[in-house]
Structure formats: C-alpha cells, structure tokens
Design an enzyme around this catalytic site. Structure first.
Site, PDB file in Angstrom:
ATOM      1  N   LYS A 197     -72.900   4.403 -30.234  1.00 27.33           N
ATOM      2  CA  LYS A 197     -71.450   4.551 -30.435  1.00 27.33           C
ATOM      3  C   LYS A 197     -70.715   4.564 -29.105  1.00 27.33           C
ATOM      4  O   LYS A 197     -69.658   3.926 -28.954  1.00 27.33           O
ATOM      5  CB  LYS A 197     -71.165   5.828 -31.230  1.00 27.33           C
ATOM      6  N   GLN A 209     -71.294  14.871 -34.799  1.00 27.76           N
ATOM      7  CA  GLN A 209     -72.501  14.141 -35.174  1.00 27.76           C
ATOM      8  C   GLN A 209     -73.395  15.011 -36.060  1.00 27.76           C
ATOM      9  O   GLN A 209     -73.735  16.137 -35.709  1.00 27.76           O
ATOM     10  CB  GLN A 209     -73.274  13.717 -33.909  1.00 27.76           C
ATOM     11  N   ASP A 254     -63.793  10.393 -38.799  1.00 26.57           N
ATOM     12  CA  ASP A 254     -64.775  10.049 -39.835  1.00 26.57           C
ATOM     13  C   ASP A 254     -64.188  10.060 -41.242  1.00 26.57           C
ATOM     14  O   ASP A 254     -64.847   9.653 -42.194  1.00 26.57           O
ATOM     15  CB  ASP A 254     -65.953  11.032 -39.785  1.00 26.57           C
TER      16      ASP A 254
END
Length: 284
Positions: free
Chosen positions: A52, A96, A119
């Site tokens: 990422k 995460q 997200d």
C-alpha cells in the site's frame, strides 16, 4: 472465457489518479496524506502494508506508517487515532487488521471519524450505503464494482449471488449492488444449500477465504465469477482463491484470477478513496 484483469485495470486507474494528484501539486497544494496504523507484526499485514505504501508513493500520496507493539495500551491507541482525527493534514486513516486478539477491532474502527475513514467501515458511512447516499465506500466492494464497470458488465437487472457476509466485503457490497438495481442473494456459513443459489446467478461473488468452495458444478453456463478469496494452497504453496479456477473457467464468461483480480483493485481503490477525502478537505 475472458479474464477480468484487475492488475491491468488498476494500472490504468493508477496512472489516471497520479495525473489528478499532480494537477493539485502544480497549484502548489500539499499532497494527499494517508496514515496507516499497524499493531503487532502479523506477517501478511507486513506484506499488505508495504505494498500500500509503495502504491501511495507512486501516485503521489504521502504515507506514514505508525507501528505499535502488541502490548500497546488500549488508551494509547485511542489517543493516537483521536490525534489523527484532529490533524488537519491527515486525509485518511487506515487501521490495518487484524489487531492482536485482546483488542475489539470494531471499537477502534469506529473511533476513526467518518471524514477520515478511508476504508469506509464507520457505521455512519455504512449507514449511508444502506440508504443509497454518496459516501466513502469500502475498498474491496467498490473495487469489484469498478472492475465490472470497466469491462462494461451490466449490474442492473442481474441476479447476483454473494457468498460471505462480512462487514468488510459482503454486507456493504450487497447493499451497493442493490442500489445499482441488481437482485442480490446473500449466502453465509449458515446457508444450507449454496449451490441452489449459485446455479441461478448471472454473477457470483465469493468472499469466504475457503479454498475452492465454488466448483464447476455450482455455476451456470456463461456466469460471471468474482473471486475475493486469497489462500495459500498447503500442497502447492501457490496462491489460490475461493473458486476452483481450472474447473470453473470452462463455464464462466468472465472470471477473476487469483492473484491479479480483486486484490489490485482493492489497493487502487484505497488510493482513490484517500484522494477523494483529500479533495473534500482542501475544498472545505
């Protein structure tokens, strides 16, 4: 059978996004900024996070990785999230997963304010999906829809069967597909006969993480098959998915490979979400 090449489409979208970001840079504005929080040292997370950060750099997004030991105090993690919530130069906050077992993940996901929830996991953003409002959509569901649309595959009027109903993929994707006028059947581990539902489907999307749960006898001729799973086969050590690719591809009209299908679309969507939040922040 045609391959839904997520890697190729993600590369195209990456170039388009980099151009958009560079246009803001040419105006002397700051870069978009994504902050990734990682607790512990889960091996898979290490790989995902490094990827990422690499893609962020390539499109012109500034990224910061905040690492914390597994024994971090819960209050310290809350405080860090709250600090980032109030930081004017942070556009997106990504927590995460997984967190260590003694952390309740949902509590920390909800601590990220909706305006920085890159997200799309905050209940306000998910509630907006339910009611059909524009919002920040979860990366994998939006990546799947973008992939279908890039290949000019219609969603409206289609019978779509989803296998897997997590808050991260299945539930939001189901609502997003409904909002696009599909008829959606949602199956989970309590569904007694998944095959009964998949055989009727124009599009099958499997997101269970169970190797080869979707077999050739479970799909009708010319169905479209999207495989969200990614598992390392214990016998071959190769990455595989939910779908028994070799046996399903002979019947499918379109199918995603593993790897190279949904995964790259998820990552580029994360970058697009970061950019969208950035645009909202600088245009306030």
């Amino acid at each position: 059978m045609k391959i839904l090449d997520g890697k190729k489409i993600a590369l195209k979208r990456k170039e388009e996004l980099a151009l958009k970001i560079s246009q803001y840079q040419n105006q002397g504005l700051r870069k978009p900024k994504l902050v990734v929080i990682m607790v512990g040292n889960d091996p898979a997370s290490e790989v995902y996070v490094s990827h990422k950060i690499k893609i962020a750099s390539q499109v012109g997004i500034e990224s910061e990785l905040l690492r914390f030991a597994e024994d971090i105090k819960k209050e310290t993690l809350y405080d860090k999230i709250n600090e980032l919530n109030h930081n004017q130069e942070t556009d997106g906050i990504l927590l995460q997963l997984p967190l260590p077992v003694d952390f309740i993940e949902e509590d920390y996901l909800q601590a990220i304010i909706p305006q920085k929830d890159v997200d799309g996991f905050h209940y306000i953003n998910q509630g907006k999906i339910l009611q059909g409002y524009e919002t920040t959509y979860p990366c994998t569901p939006l990546g799947i829809i973008n992939l279908l649309e890039e290949y000019n595959i219609a969603i409206k009027h289609k019978d779509i069967t989803l296998i897997g109903t997590s808050n991260i993929v299945g539930k939001p994707l189901g609502m997003m597909l409904l909002n696009k006028k599909a008829t959606v059947t949602m199956c989970n581990k309590n569904t007694l006969d998944i095959k009964k539902h998949t055989l009727n489907a124009d599009i099958i999307i499997s997101a269970t993480g169970k190797q080869f749960i979707i077999t050739g006898d479970m799909i009708k001729q010319d169905a479209i098959v999207i495989d969200v799973g990614i598992i390392r086969d214990p016998h071959t050590n190769k990455l595989v998915g939910d779908v028994d690719f070799e046996n399903v591809k002979t019947k499918a009209s379109y199918i995603t490979p593993v790897p190279g299908g949904v995964g790259p679309m998820t990552v580029i969507t994360l970058m697009e979400n970061t950019f969208n939040l950035y645009e909202k922040h600088i245009n306030k």
